[in-house]
Design a protein around this motif. Sequence first.
Motif, mmCIF file in Angstrom:
data_model
loop_
_atom_site.group_PDB
_atom_site.id
_atom_site.type_symbol
_atom_site.label_atom_id
_atom_site.label_comp_id
_atom_site.label_asym_id
_atom_site.label_seq_id
_atom_site.Cartn_x
_atom_site.Cartn_y
_atom_site.Cartn_z
ATOM 1 N N PHE A 1 50.528 1.601 52.936
ATOM 2 C CA PHE A 1 49.790 2.868 52.905
ATOM 3 C C PHE A 1 50.301 3.833 51.838
ATOM 4 C CE2 PHE A 1 49.355 1.119 57.168
ATOM 5 C CZ PHE A 1 47.991 1.238 57.398
ATOM 6 N N ARG A 2 51.369 3.424 51.147
ATOM 7 C CA ARG A 2 51.974 4.232 50.092
ATOM 8 C C ARG A 2 52.358 5.626 50.576
ATOM 9 N NH1 ARG A 2 47.973 2.615 44.993
ATOM 10 N NH2 ARG A 2 48.398 0.370 45.074
ATOM 11 N N LYS A 3 52.860 5.671 51.809
ATOM 12 C CA LYS A 3 53.302 6.933 52.383
ATOM 13 C C LYS A 3 54.786 6.858 52.721
ATOM 14 C CE LYS A 3 49.746 9.857 54.110
ATOM 15 N NZ LYS A 3 49.508 10.905 55.119
ATOM 16 N N GLN A 4 55.527 7.836 52.203
ATOM 17 C CA GLN A 4 56.950 7.921 52.488
ATOM 18 C C GLN A 4 57.140 8.810 53.711
ATOM 19 O OE1 GLN A 4 59.385 6.266 50.670
ATOM 20 N NE2 GLN A 4 60.803 6.925 52.254
ATOM 21 N N VAL A 5 57.291 8.182 54.870
ATOM 22 C CA VAL A 5 57.388 8.929 56.120
ATOM 23 C C VAL A 5 58.702 8.590 56.820
ATOM 24 C CG1 VAL A 5 56.305 9.421 58.327
ATOM 25 C CG2 VAL A 5 54.877 8.832 56.365
ATOM 26 N N THR A 6 59.517 9.588 57.039
ATOM 27 C CA THR A 6 60.816 9.385 57.675
ATOM 28 C C THR A 6 60.659 8.892 59.105
ATOM 29 O OG1 THR A 6 61.773 11.149 56.334
ATOM 30 C CG2 THR A 6 63.008 10.478 58.280
ATOM 31 N N ASP A 7 59.764 9.519 59.859
ATOM 32 C CA ASP A 7 59.573 9.171 61.268
ATOM 33 C C ASP A 7 58.125 9.469 61.641
ATOM 34 O OD1 ASP A 7 59.702 8.657 63.941
ATOM 35 O OD2 ASP A 7 61.350 10.019 64.381
ATOM 36 N N ALA A 8 57.284 8.448 61.607
ATOM 37 C CA ALA A 8 55.842 8.647 61.808
ATOM 38 C C ALA A 8 55.463 8.896 63.259
ATOM 39 C CB ALA A 8 55.076 7.433 61.289
ATOM 40 N N ASN A 9 56.316 8.469 64.199
ATOM 41 C CA ASN A 9 55.954 8.517 65.617
ATOM 42 C C ASN A 9 56.578 9.706 66.341
ATOM 43 O OD1 ASN A 9 54.526 7.516 67.810
ATOM 44 N ND2 ASN A 9 56.212 6.217 68.497
ATOM 45 N N ILE A 10 56.828 10.773 65.630
ATOM 46 C CA ILE A 10 57.462 11.956 66.216
ATOM 47 C C ILE A 10 56.585 12.551 67.322
ATOM 48 C CG2 ILE A 10 58.113 14.353 65.764
ATOM 49 C CD1 ILE A 10 58.894 13.435 62.929
ATOM 50 N N PRO A 11 57.105 12.652 68.542
ATOM 51 C CA PRO A 11 56.329 13.254 69.622
ATOM 52 C C PRO A 11 56.649 14.744 69.782
ATOM 53 C CG PRO A 11 58.219 12.125 70.527
ATOM 54 C CD PRO A 11 58.330 12.020 69.027
ATOM 55 N N TYR A 12 56.667 15.460 68.678
ATOM 56 C CA TYR A 12 56.940 16.901 68.667
ATOM 57 C C TYR A 12 56.182 17.446 67.466
ATOM 58 C CZ TYR A 12 59.906 21.009 69.726
ATOM 59 O OH TYR A 12 60.389 22.256 70.117
ATOM 60 N N ARG A 13 54.898 17.793 67.683
ATOM 61 C CA ARG A 13 54.027 18.079 66.551
ATOM 62 C C ARG A 13 53.058 19.228 66.821
ATOM 63 N NH1 ARG A 13 51.453 12.931 64.808
ATOM 64 N NH2 ARG A 13 53.605 12.201 64.953
ATOM 65 N N LEU B 1 63.877 -0.039 64.295
ATOM 66 C CA LEU B 1 62.477 -0.447 64.162
ATOM 67 C C LEU B 1 61.607 0.696 63.647
ATOM 68 C CD1 LEU B 1 62.026 -2.558 67.420
ATOM 69 C CD2 LEU B 1 62.135 -3.414 65.080
ATOM 70 N N SER B 2 61.919 1.904 64.085
ATOM 71 C CA SER B 2 61.124 3.060 63.702
ATOM 72 C C SER B 2 61.445 3.563 62.303
ATOM 73 C CB SER B 2 61.336 4.194 64.713
ATOM 74 O OG SER B 2 60.628 5.346 64.326
ATOM 75 N N LYS B 3 62.741 3.732 62.033
ATOM 76 C CA LYS B 3 63.145 4.378 60.775
ATOM 77 C C LYS B 3 63.326 3.409 59.612
ATOM 78 C CE LYS B 3 64.927 8.783 62.184
ATOM 79 N NZ LYS B 3 65.881 9.839 61.822
ATOM 80 N N VAL B 4 63.369 2.117 59.901
ATOM 81 C CA VAL B 4 63.535 1.144 58.815
ATOM 82 C C VAL B 4 62.294 0.258 58.691
ATOM 83 C CG1 VAL B 4 64.918 -0.759 57.910
ATOM 84 C CG2 VAL B 4 66.049 1.153 59.081
ATOM 85 N N ILE B 5 61.989 -0.509 59.736
ATOM 86 C CA ILE B 5 60.869 -1.453 59.669
ATOM 87 C C ILE B 5 59.527 -0.738 59.529
ATOM 88 C CG2 ILE B 5 59.692 -3.353 60.817
ATOM 89 C CD1 ILE B 5 62.545 -3.990 59.850
ATOM 90 N N LEU B 6 59.253 0.190 60.438
ATOM 91 C CA LEU B 6 57.971 0.910 60.381
ATOM 92 C C LEU B 6 57.855 1.703 59.077
ATOM 93 C CD1 LEU B 6 55.323 1.800 61.635
ATOM 94 C CD2 LEU B 6 56.564 3.621 62.836
ATOM 95 N N ARG B 7 58.919 2.338 58.690
ATOM 96 C CA ARG B 7 58.925 3.119 57.454
ATOM 97 C C ARG B 7 58.586 2.245 56.246
ATOM 98 N NH1 ARG B 7 64.086 6.878 55.653
ATOM 99 N NH2 ARG B 7 63.126 7.873 53.832
ATOM 100 N N LEU B 8 59.136 1.023 56.230
ATOM 101 C CA LEU B 8 58.878 0.085 55.136
ATOM 102 C C LEU B 8 57.419 -0.360 55.120
ATOM 103 C CD1 LEU B 8 60.018 -1.631 52.817
ATOM 104 C CD2 LEU B 8 60.592 -3.387 54.509
ATOM 105 N N ILE B 9 56.862 -0.632 56.297
ATOM 106 C CA ILE B 9 55.459 -1.044 56.405
ATOM 107 C C ILE B 9 54.531 0.047 55.890
ATOM 108 C CG2 ILE B 9 53.594 -1.561 58.044
ATOM 109 C CD1 ILE B 9 55.686 -3.001 59.763
ATOM 110 N N LEU B 10 54.802 1.293 56.287
ATOM 111 C CA LEU B 10 53.950 2.405 55.874
ATOM 112 C C LEU B 10 54.028 2.648 54.369
ATOM 113 C CD1 LEU B 10 54.472 4.988 58.760
ATOM 114 C CD2 LEU B 10 52.878 3.077 58.608
ATOM 115 N N LYS B 11 55.212 2.484 53.825
ATOM 116 C CA LYS B 11 55.385 2.684 52.387
ATOM 117 C C LYS B 11 54.706 1.568 51.599
ATOM 118 C CE LYS B 11 58.893 3.476 48.829
ATOM 119 N NZ LYS B 11 60.353 3.575 48.554
ATOM 120 N N THR B 12 54.797 0.338 52.085
ATOM 121 C CA THR B 12 54.248 -0.817 51.379
ATOM 122 C C THR B 12 52.726 -0.848 51.399
ATOM 123 O OG1 THR B 12 56.217 -2.122 51.925
ATOM 124 C CG2 THR B 12 54.249 -3.330 51.238
#
Length: 235
Positions: free
Chosen positions: A147-159, A134-145
Amino acid sequence: MKELAVVIPVYNEEEVIEKIVNDWTKILPSKNCDLIIVNDGSKDKTEIILSKCKDNYKNLIIINKTNEGHGVAICDGYKYALEKKYSYVFQTDSDDQFFSSDFKILWENRENSNYDIILGNRHKRNDNFLRVFLSKVILRLILKTFFRKQVTDANIPYRLIDTKFLIDFMKLKPEKFIAPNIIMTLHAKNVKFIKIKHTKRNHGELQWSIKKLLKFGLILIKDLKNYYSVLKKYE
């Protein structure tokens, strides 16, 4: 101005909270840094253990609050850090799936850079298949479609977050979002990903139910839609 605030939201982590405090206080880069634990209304012995830890760690700050959820707890930590005017804020989770030793890599990359946030990418993520999918495929696809952002893992809790960017981000009132980390990743203009280690969770809630995942997903979609509307206003 203080150098760094390490913000960790906590809920019912009596099994590991003392280890977490010990691990993170050891790696603080200077005496001008603090570990901020936001206890989100834990119902177990977390608050009692934290109270005992306070006697042993001078750089430990504890914020005890009523339970409002992980996202609100994160933002409460951010607000405290901004109020006390730290130069950088680092945020991670309290589930002991990350290694404090990896922090040094992110910290060293802050210099001579214009990054809003530096993210510890879980290149070998040790969570169950559905959550990773859900995180690395579905969410990634939504963000790319949308928001036009290529993000491997947007919900990283180490920032690691530059305070100047955090001030701007907090104007969005991110405590209203179920996953402020995702909105922050989208909002940042300059992001750097650095590979870090990730291990399995061995205590507490080991796996989300499908019902809980679906509920989270539906609220997240609503939040992304609201954020998308905000962006459109400024175009």
